[in-house]
Structure formats: structure tokens, C-alpha cells
Scaffold this motif. Structure first.
Motif, PDB file in Angstrom:
ATOM      1  N   GLY A 215       0.825  -1.219   0.000  1.00  0.00           N
ATOM      2  CA  GLY A 215       0.000   0.000   0.000  1.00  0.00           C
ATOM      3  C   GLY A 215       0.850   1.255   0.000  1.00  0.00           C
ATOM      4  N   THR A 240      -7.698   8.071  -8.942  1.00  0.00           N
ATOM      5  CA  THR A 240      -7.389   6.932  -8.068  1.00  0.00           C
ATOM      6  C   THR A 240      -8.538   6.591  -7.118  1.00  0.00           C
ATOM      7  OG1 THR A 240      -6.297   8.440  -6.516  1.00  0.00           O
ATOM      8  CG2 THR A 240      -4.891   7.352  -8.114  1.00  0.00           C
ATOM      9  N   ARG A 246     -11.316   1.894  -6.205  1.00  0.00           N
ATOM     10  CA  ARG A 246     -10.677   2.228  -4.924  1.00  0.00           C
ATOM     11  C   ARG A 246     -11.650   3.120  -4.144  1.00  0.00           C
ATOM     12  NH1 ARG A 246      -4.937   2.044  -6.372  1.00  0.00           N
ATOM     13  NH2 ARG A 246      -4.810   0.107  -7.561  1.00  0.00           N
ATOM     14  N   ALA A 250      -9.811   8.115  -2.322  1.00  0.00           N
ATOM     15  CA  ALA A 250      -8.710   8.037  -3.289  1.00  0.00           C
ATOM     16  C   ALA A 250      -7.342   8.117  -2.611  1.00  0.00           C
ATOM     17  CB  ALA A 250      -8.884   9.121  -4.357  1.00  0.00           C
ATOM     18  N   THR A 251      -6.439   9.007  -3.114  1.00  0.00           N
ATOM     19  CA  THR A 251      -5.074   9.035  -2.571  1.00  0.00           C
ATOM     20  C   THR A 251      -4.919  10.097  -1.484  1.00  0.00           C
ATOM     21  OG1 THR A 251      -4.203   8.282  -4.690  1.00  0.00           O
ATOM     22  CG2 THR A 251      -2.636   9.300  -3.182  1.00  0.00           C
ATOM     23  N   THR A 254      -7.350  10.170   1.561  1.00  0.00           N
ATOM     24  CA  THR A 254      -6.985   9.064   2.456  1.00  0.00           C
ATOM     25  C   THR A 254      -5.788   9.452   3.316  1.00  0.00           C
ATOM     26  OG1 THR A 254      -7.794   7.446   0.860  1.00  0.00           O
ATOM     27  CG2 THR A 254      -6.302   6.615   2.546  1.00  0.00           C
ATOM     28  N   MET A 396      -4.759  -6.363   0.150  1.00  0.00           N
ATOM     29  CA  MET A 396      -5.035  -5.042  -0.430  1.00  0.00           C
ATOM     30  C   MET A 396      -6.532  -4.765  -0.524  1.00  0.00           C
ATOM     31  SD  MET A 396      -2.131  -4.066  -0.409  1.00  0.00           S
ATOM     32  CE  MET A 396      -2.588  -2.410  -0.868  1.00  0.00           C
ATOM     33  N   ARG A 397      -7.309  -5.806  -0.795  1.00  0.00           N
ATOM     34  CA  ARG A 397      -8.760  -5.603  -0.866  1.00  0.00           C
ATOM     35  C   ARG A 397      -9.318  -5.243   0.499  1.00  0.00           C
ATOM     36  NH1 ARG A 397      -9.105 -10.326  -3.536  1.00  0.00           N
ATOM     37  NH2 ARG A 397     -10.049 -11.207  -1.664  1.00  0.00           N
ATOM     38  N   PHE A 400      -6.931  -2.018   2.342  1.00  0.00           N
ATOM     39  CA  PHE A 400      -6.935  -0.696   1.701  1.00  0.00           C
ATOM     40  C   PHE A 400      -8.228  -0.424   0.936  1.00  0.00           C
ATOM     41  CE2 PHE A 400      -2.602  -0.726   2.947  1.00  0.00           C
ATOM     42  CZ  PHE A 400      -2.144   0.581   2.904  1.00  0.00           C
ATOM     43  N   TRP A 402      -9.452  -1.872  -1.766  1.00  0.00           N
ATOM     44  CA  TRP A 402      -9.431  -1.979  -3.235  1.00  0.00           C
ATOM     45  C   TRP A 402     -10.457  -3.029  -3.648  1.00  0.00           C
ATOM     46  CZ3 TRP A 402      -3.613  -2.280  -5.137  1.00  0.00           C
ATOM     47  CH2 TRP A 402      -2.915  -1.156  -4.650  1.00  0.00           C
ATOM     48  N   GLU A 403     -11.187  -2.763  -4.741  1.00  0.00           N
ATOM     49  CA  GLU A 403     -12.151  -3.756  -5.206  1.00  0.00           C
ATOM     50  C   GLU A 403     -11.427  -4.947  -5.819  1.00  0.00           C
ATOM     51  OE1 GLU A 403     -15.988  -3.217  -7.835  1.00  0.00           O
ATOM     52  OE2 GLU A 403     -15.544  -1.372  -6.754  1.00  0.00           O
ATOM     53  N   THR A 409      -6.102  -7.142 -10.737  1.00  0.00           N
ATOM     54  CA  THR A 409      -6.067  -6.029 -11.695  1.00  0.00           C
ATOM     55  C   THR A 409      -5.245  -6.428 -12.920  1.00  0.00           C
ATOM     56  OG1 THR A 409      -6.162  -4.495  -9.823  1.00  0.00           O
ATOM     57  CG2 THR A 409      -5.493  -3.570 -11.941  1.00  0.00           C
TER      58      THR A 409
END
Length: 801
Positions: A215, A240, A246, A250-251, A254, A396-397, A400, A402-403, A409
Motif C-alpha cells: 500500500g 485513483t 478504490r 482516493a489518494t 486518504t 489489499m482488498r 486498503f 481496493w475492489e 487487476t
């Protein structure tokens, strides 16, 4: 799973993480002891009361203040405020001896190895051998913490890293120490999944473990790329966020929430701790972060970071963004990218990636740099941080939000296609990726027989993801032919004589096609199966009825259409209740309006612990008319006992609808009467449909018989109605309620009291459904109701008119 039983947990350290971890253990019904240090001296308020350092209130001040702050925090750390009684507080000096009777000791003190070691010394003198001892650390290596401890301590010691806030974040990293026994690791992996509702990810004892290592790499890579490409804060947050699956924050948003100082600390830690990382230059702070650090602009905690909240001249709140060149705050600019315009029409996330990564504009450049960099990075982290690629995606899902994880990905872009782009960019992935492709394997994941398989590098073959054997993942069933499908829903055979109906409308709203699918599916199940589950893997179970349709008919005064629509919905709910097979509904996350009514009519509900459920129609100027008002009235009638002040029970249920109250957890839904005592709660979202299926099987095997429609619902008539009308009057005269609110609340009371009856009477379900439908129809003829529906549909905000 071993014979180990957990009844009592001691949490050492009551900071933000410690007290919230204590709350989550209380959520699942355990007895919890929360300890912290004794203050150095009484504070002024305590001295004024004549208290000394010997007084219990002073000795436990630090822990009690910390726990109170947690209990008041938003989002709430407890499923139900009453669960706070499961937590006892104390301090290290007086109460460390008490840990002798506890089954699991969780250390959550500050991230300082010397302090942690001191605590372990104390623990060692009181802990009963064989007791679990775990550390909630985000980065201190296990081997450094456990050295110099006894053999038994090291055998039962492990890192168990919760993400904040522990009730809501699904990731739980399990990090064994050098001597942790395999039994302890297996126990924690399963316990975290089954009882704490987490996705447990086994990590190695490497810097940052899995989620923070990947991450923070991703965040730092994005920062370096932004500076090279000259992108703005708003542009990056647009690129993002949800467009790539996400979180909305986003970035940069967050970073502001998490605290930029925290990210700087972790990046510095990774730079120092992973000297052999081929991408370690990424962890070097860019100039912009150094300047932010000098200014101490750490985000929300210091009122400014990449964004800053201010008031403009008109006194309205405004959020300004930081110009990364001038370091001045200015108004946010509207962002447009050709790449995003091209993918607007692509609803499904996976096909979006191959379009985004090929785009010729600046967005495409940004995506190529960051995705290809990420792909290379994760391929090189195996076997350093994990032997299996699915663990990196899981972390990561769930850590953080993330879908899709990095390898998922990569699959979406196409493995071979991405490798070609990487080579053109001079960033070759690890050798094992080439070996995988050469052997004719084209993806990291695949589905077979309803199971999800991952590519196992050592054996060069595909294997089922361990621990998921008992999950039912609807996505993996898509390859099979559905039992039935229409535009709004799909019926899957999930084995053992059970089918599952999943919705796939926007927000899973219940329009005509979904209602039709529910009817048809129950018919199919009655003929060919032994039970049906209604559940889905969407972000939310269902946001309720299709309001836009109601509004359209109402504006065109097509009241016959509305009448037909409500009858169809009521009949479908009654069909679910009175079918010859068990109907199990599995709600999760938002379950509003019609979604709640669907749940109320199930034979059994298997709810995800995080279910936010309620009848919210009042907020748009309507009343629940899919059987929701009828069902609340029926449940109140069933709760009446002789000598009860029955009208009080009725008032409580009435208020749930009149205030559009939404339960903030499945436990709260139970105390509101939306879930019954017999309904089940599942803590791990991945197990929800499997648990619902098991419930359907056990109802069927117990000899399910079709229930009879009820004709014995006790309603209180005029006496109660008079009280409700008087209450509404005083609310209007006290300006707590508008005239239109009075109109809706009187109609609601009229149904729940059974109409204008001279004495308490027994009525049928159909009688109440007809009252519901009449009230709903009359309200769709009100201009003010239409204005309220319009407001929700256009701005998402309820209108008080």
C-alpha cells in the motif's frame, strides 16, 4: 481446529487501537479486560475532589478516559451500546495479576520496542503457560519482540495486526514469530475468520508485512509520478478513486484521514528496514512530503494537509486543495480526462482497466506508470513477503479497500498484454511470471466448478484458495448456466437442493423485473428444489424500491399503475412468507425500505453483522407499503402480554417507522425487532451465503410446512389512535413537525391502530395490507411528497417541507 476455547481476552494498552480492539471482542460476546498505565499524579480536578494516587478513579483514569473516547467515537466501535458492559478496566500495576485467568492476551501498547518488551516481562510473570499472547503492531518485527522470552511464551506468541477501525476493516494480518507453534497459527487464522469476521492473511515477518508494504509502495509511486507528470491533487484523486475500484477518498483524502505523519513514518521505516528491496528509491520522501513534514500539515489531525477546510465570506464551509508547486491552498478545480470519458459507459470494473491503461492522455500515462510499477513490484515480493499471490490480493482488498487486488487487476488488463507493456517500459516482472505464461497459463486466477482457483508458483498448477472451500462466491458460478435469469436478477443452483437469487440492478433496487424474478424463482424452487436463499455479493443488499418509477407515475397521475405496482410487491412479499419451501434472506450493508420488507417476510434471516437496515419511506413522504407497516403491527401484536401497557409497545414500533430509523448493526436490528431471536448473524461477509444456505437446509430437513396466513393480529383501534393524533398535534404546535409530517404520521398511526375501530379487534394480514396500500396511494397524490422524492433523487438529501 484445536480444542482451544476463548472466553476471556485481556487487552494491554487502551489507545485508539487497544480500546477499539477491546470493543470488537466485546461485540462477539467475550469478557474483556482492558488495562493501561497508572498516571504519575492526580490532575487538578481529581485533587479538588480530595483524591490521591491511591484512589481507584485516579489509577484507572487513563484507561477509562480512553475507553470513553472510543465509545463516543463515530463510527461506533460496538454493535450495540449495551455491549460496553462486557468490558472491565484496570491498570498494569494493580490488575496485571488478573491476566492469569485469561485465554488470550492482546498487547496493543505504543509502537516502541522497549516499552513492548517491558510489558512482556510483566506478562511473563503472571501469564498461565499455554495462553495466547499476540502483538498488534504495524511494523515491529516479531523476532525482535520475542527474543529473551521463555520457550512457552515464544511458542504461543504471534503478531495479529488489526486495521483501524477494527470493527469495520476486514483485514487481520497474522505474523508468526520464529518459534510460533503451527497449532497457534492455524487457530488464529480460523478464529479471526469465523469469530471476528475477518479476512485473515498469513504474513511473513518482513517490513510492513503485506498490506502496508504494498500500500505504501503504491502511494509513494503515485506521489513520484504526480510530480513528474505535473498532476494536481484533485486530478489524482479523480484518477485513483471509484473509477479504478478504490475508495472515494482516493489518494490524498486518504492520506489526510490516516495522517501524513503516519505515512512518512512507515515509508522511512520501509526504507531503513528493506535495504534489499529493488524499488527502495520509491520510499525516499519526495520534496513535497519533506515540506509538508516541516510545516506539520499532517491532515485532519492538524486541520490541514493536502486539503484544508475553511469558511468563505458567505460563512459556508469550503474545502480548498493544496497546489503542489506553490504550496498555497486554492479552490478545487473541475477535472476532466479523455480516458475517464471513454470508460464512463463501462459499468463493470474489470473491462475498464484495459481501456485506461492504453489511453493516450495524461491519465493513461499515469495509469501505465503506476499499474506497471505495481505489477512488477508485487511479482518480486513473492516469495519474500508471501509464498502465495492470493494473500497479497486479499490484504489489499480488505486492508486498503481496493475492489481488485494487484494480481486481479493484472488479470483484468491481461497478463501477457501487461508484460508486453512492461517490457516496452523497461520494467520486466519476476521470472516466475514468464514461466507461468510459457507453460500456457494465461491468468493468475480461474473458476472451476463454482470454486475459485489461484496459480500456485512452486507446483506450477492451479489450487483452490485454502479456507474458502466453505464459501459460496456467486461470481464463480457465472460460468454455469443459471436456473433462471432476467434483466434484474439471476437464480443460481448452489447445491444440496438450494437455489440463490441475486439482484443486479443499480444499488440492487427492487423494480418490476426483480419482483417478477422473486415470484418466478420461488415457483421454480417449490417445484424442483428444497429451499431458496435471497442474497447477493453487491456492495449493498438493496436500497429499496425504485423511487424514480414511483415519481414518474405520480407526476403523470397514473395511480392505477402505482396501485398495481404496490399490489404486486405486497403479493410477492406474502408469497415469500407463505410458500411451501423455506425462504432465507441474507441482508448485508444497506438494506432499506423494500429491502427491509423483503427481510421481514423471510422464514429465516441470516444477516451480516454490518447490516444497516430500516424502513425509511417516511423520509420521502411515504409509508412502508410492501408489508412493512403490516409486519411491524403484527410483531407488536405478538409481543403483547396480559397486563402490558400495550400502547407503549405500539408506540416504540411506530416511532421506528416515523423517524425512518436505520439500525447500525444486525445486533441493533435485533433489539429494534426487525430481526427475531431465531434469526442468525454472520460475522464474516464471505461466509454469509454459505450460512444462509445451511439455514435453508436445516429448515427443510426439520420438515418445513407452509404456514397459514394470519387472521389474529390484535389492533388497538380508536383509543390508541386518539393518543397518536394528540401527539402529532403537540409536535406541530411545538414546531417540531410540519403539517405534511402530521399528515403522514396520522396515516401511519391509522394503519398500525387498525383504523377507526371502536375497540381492540383481531384483524387479518390482508386487512392491514389494504390499509397500507390506500395510505401509500393517497400520499403519492400529494405535491409535498413528490417534492421530497425529487429531492432525494436529485441531491440525495431529505427535504423537510
Amino acid at each position: 481446529m484445536s480444542h482451544r476455547k476463548i472466553r476471556k481476552v485481556a487487552v494491554l494498552g487502551s489507545g485508539v487501537m487497544g480500546s477499539r480492539i477491546a470493543c470488537h471482542f466485546a461485540n462477539i460476546g467475550l469478557e474483556v479486560l482492558l488495562l493501561d498505565i497508572v498516571p504519575k499524579e492526580p490532575n487538578d480536578a481529581e485533587k479538588a475532589k480530595g483524591l490521591t494516587l491511591e484512589s481507584k478513579a485516579v489509577r484507572n483514569r487513563i484507561v477509562n478516559d480512553a475507553l470513553m473516547a472510543s465509545l463516543k467515537s463515530n463510527p461506533a466501535p460496538l454493535y450495540d451500546a449495551a455491549f460496553a458492559s462486557r468490558i472491565t478496566t484496570g491498570n498494569f500495576d494493580d490488575n496485571m495479576k488478573d491476566i492469569a485467568s485469561f485465554d488470550w492476551i492482546v498487547e496493543a501498547v505504543v509502537e516502541n520496542i522497549d516499552i513492548k518488551k517491558k510489558v512482556y516481562e510483566q506478562v511473563e510473570s503472571f501469564r498461565t503457560p499455554g495462553t495466547l499472547i499476540t502483538s498488534n503492531t504495524s511494523g515491529i518485527p516479531m523476532h525482535l519482540m520475542s527474543e529473551a522470552r521463555s520457550e512457552d511464551f515464544q511458542k504461543h506468541f504471534c503478531g495479529v495486526h488489526f486495521f483501524n477501525p477494527p470493527r469495520y476493516m476486514r483485514l487481520l494480518e497474522i505474523i508468526p514469530g520464529p518459534k510460533t507453534s503451527p497449532e497457534v497459527i492455524d487457530f488464529l487464522m480460523l478464529y479471526g475468520d469465523l469469530y471476528l469476521g475477518k479476512t485473515t492473511v498469513l504474513c511473513k515477518d518482513t517490513p510492513g508485512f503485506i498490506a502496508n508494504r504494498i500500500g505504501i509502495y503504491g502511494i509513494m509511486e503515485a506521489l513520484h509520478t504526480i510530480i513528474d507528470l505535473g498532476l494536481s491533487v484533485e486530478e489524482v484523486d479523480k484518477l485513483t478513486g471509484p473509477v479504478i475500484g478504490r475508495p472515494k477518498s482516493a489518494t490524498f483524502r486518504t492520506l489526510d484521514v490516516v495522517g501524513i505523519d503516519t505515512v512518512i513514518k512507515v515509508a522511512n521505516g520501509l526504507l531503513a528496514g528493506a535495504p534489499n528491496d529493488e524499488a527502495k528509491d520509491m520510499f525516499v520522501l519526495p520534496e513535497i512530503l519533506k515540506k509538508i513534514d516541516e510545516n506539520k500539515w499532517y491532515g485532519d489531525k492538524s486541520q490541514q494537509g493536502f486539503y484544508k477546510k475553511t469558511k468563505n465570506d458567505a460563512g459556508q464551509t469550503e474545502i480548498l486543495s493544496l497546489n503542489l508547486n506553490s504550496l498555497l491552498y486554492g479552490q478545487q478545480q473541475k477535472v476532466k480526462f479523455a480516458a475517464l470519458e471513454q470508460t464512463k459507459a463501462i459499468e463493470d470494473l474489470k473491462p475498464r482497466f484495459s481501456v485506461l491503461i492504453k489511453s493516450a492522455d495524461k491519465a493513461g500515462q499515469f495509469y501505465r506508470r503506476t499499474f506497471l510499477g505495481l505489477f512488477k513490484y508485487v511479482s518480486n515480493r513473492i516469495p519474500e513477503i508471501s509464498d502465495e499471490l492470493y494473500r497479497i490480493d486479499d490484504a489489499m482488498r480488505t486492508g486498503f479497500g481496493w475492489e481488485l487486488g494487484p494480481f486481479e487487476t493484472w488479470d483484468a488488463v491481461g497478463v501477457a498484454k501487461a508484460v508486453k507493456l512492461m517490457e516496452e517500459d523497461g520494467r520486466k516482472p519476476a521470472q516466475w511470471v514468464y514461466e507461468m505464461l510459457e507453460a500456457g497459463n494465461t491468468s493468475f486466477y480461474k473458476s472451476e466448478n463454482g470454486k475459485r482457483l489461484y496459480y500456485d508458483i512452486p507446483s506450477k498448477s492451479y489450487k483452490v484458495i485454502p479456507g474458502t472451500e466453505s464459501f459460496i462466491i456467486l461470481d464463480t458460478l457465472r460460468a454455469n448456466k443459471p436456473v433462471f435469469k432476467n434483466a434484474g436478477a439471476t437464480l443460481h443452483d448452489i447445491g444440496d437442493g438450494i437455489v440463490n437469487l441475486e439482484f443486479h440492478t443499480k444499488m440492487n433496487t427492487l423494480g418490476g423485473e426483480v419482483v417478477d424474478a422473486i415470484n418466478r424463482s420461488i415457483g421454480i424452487a417449490e417445484k424442483d428444489f428444497q429451499g431458496i436463499v435471497i442474497g447477493n455479493d453487491g456492495a449493498n443488499f438493496s436500497a429499496g424500491a425504485n423511487l424514480a418509477l414511483v415519481l414518474m407515475y405520480a407526476i403523470e397521475q397514473e395511480y392505477d399503475e402505482i396501485d398495481f405496482m404496490i399490489r404486486a410487491f405486497q403479493n410477492t412479499m406474502m408469497r415469500a412468507r407463505y410458500s411451501s419451501i423455506p425462504v432465507v434472506v441474507a441482508p448485508h450493508n444497506l438494506t432499506l425500505g423494500g429491502g427491509c420488507e423483503m427481510t421481514l417476510h423471510a422464514d429465516h434471516v441470516q444477516a451480516f453483522a454490518e447490516t444497516y437496515i430500516g424502513l425509511v419511506e417516511f423520509g420521502v413522504g411515504l409509508i412502508p407499503a410492501g408489508g412493512g407497516t403490516k409486519e411491524f403491527t403484527l410483531r407488536v401484536s405478538d409481543s403483547f402480554e396480559d397486563g402490558d401497557i400495550q400502547v407503549n409497545n405500539l408506540k416504540n414500533m411506530y416511532m421506528h417507522i416515523a423517524t425512518a430509523k436505520v439500525a447500525t448493526s444486525a445486533e441493533e436490528a435485533r433489539s429494534m425487532g426487525i430481526l427475531r431471536k431465531s434469526d442468525g448473524i454472520t460475522l464474516n461477509r464471505s461466509r454469509l451465503i454459505a450460512d444462509a444456505k445451511a439455514a435453508a437446509i436445516s429448515l427443510a430437513e426439520a420438515g418445513y410446512t407452509q404456514p397459514k396466513q394470519r387472521k389474529d393480529i390484535k389492533v388497538l383501534g380508536q383509543s390508541a389512535l386518539g393518543m397518536f393524533y394528540a401527539g402529532a398535534n403537540s409536535m406541530v404546535s411545538g414546531k417540531y413537525m410540519s403539517e405534511h409530517d402530521r399528515k403522514i404520521s396520522e396515516k401511519l398511526a391509522y394503519i398500525m391502530c387498525g383504523g377507526d375501530l371502536s375497540a381492540p379487534t383481531l384483524v387479518s394480514e390482508q386487512y392491514l395490507l389494504d390499509l397500507e396500500r390506500e395510505a401509500f396511494l393517497s400520499l403519492t397524490g400529494e405535491k409535498k411528497t413528490l417534492e421530497r422524492i425529487q429531492s432525494i433523487l436529485t441531491s440525495g438529501r431529505p427535504l423537510r417541507n
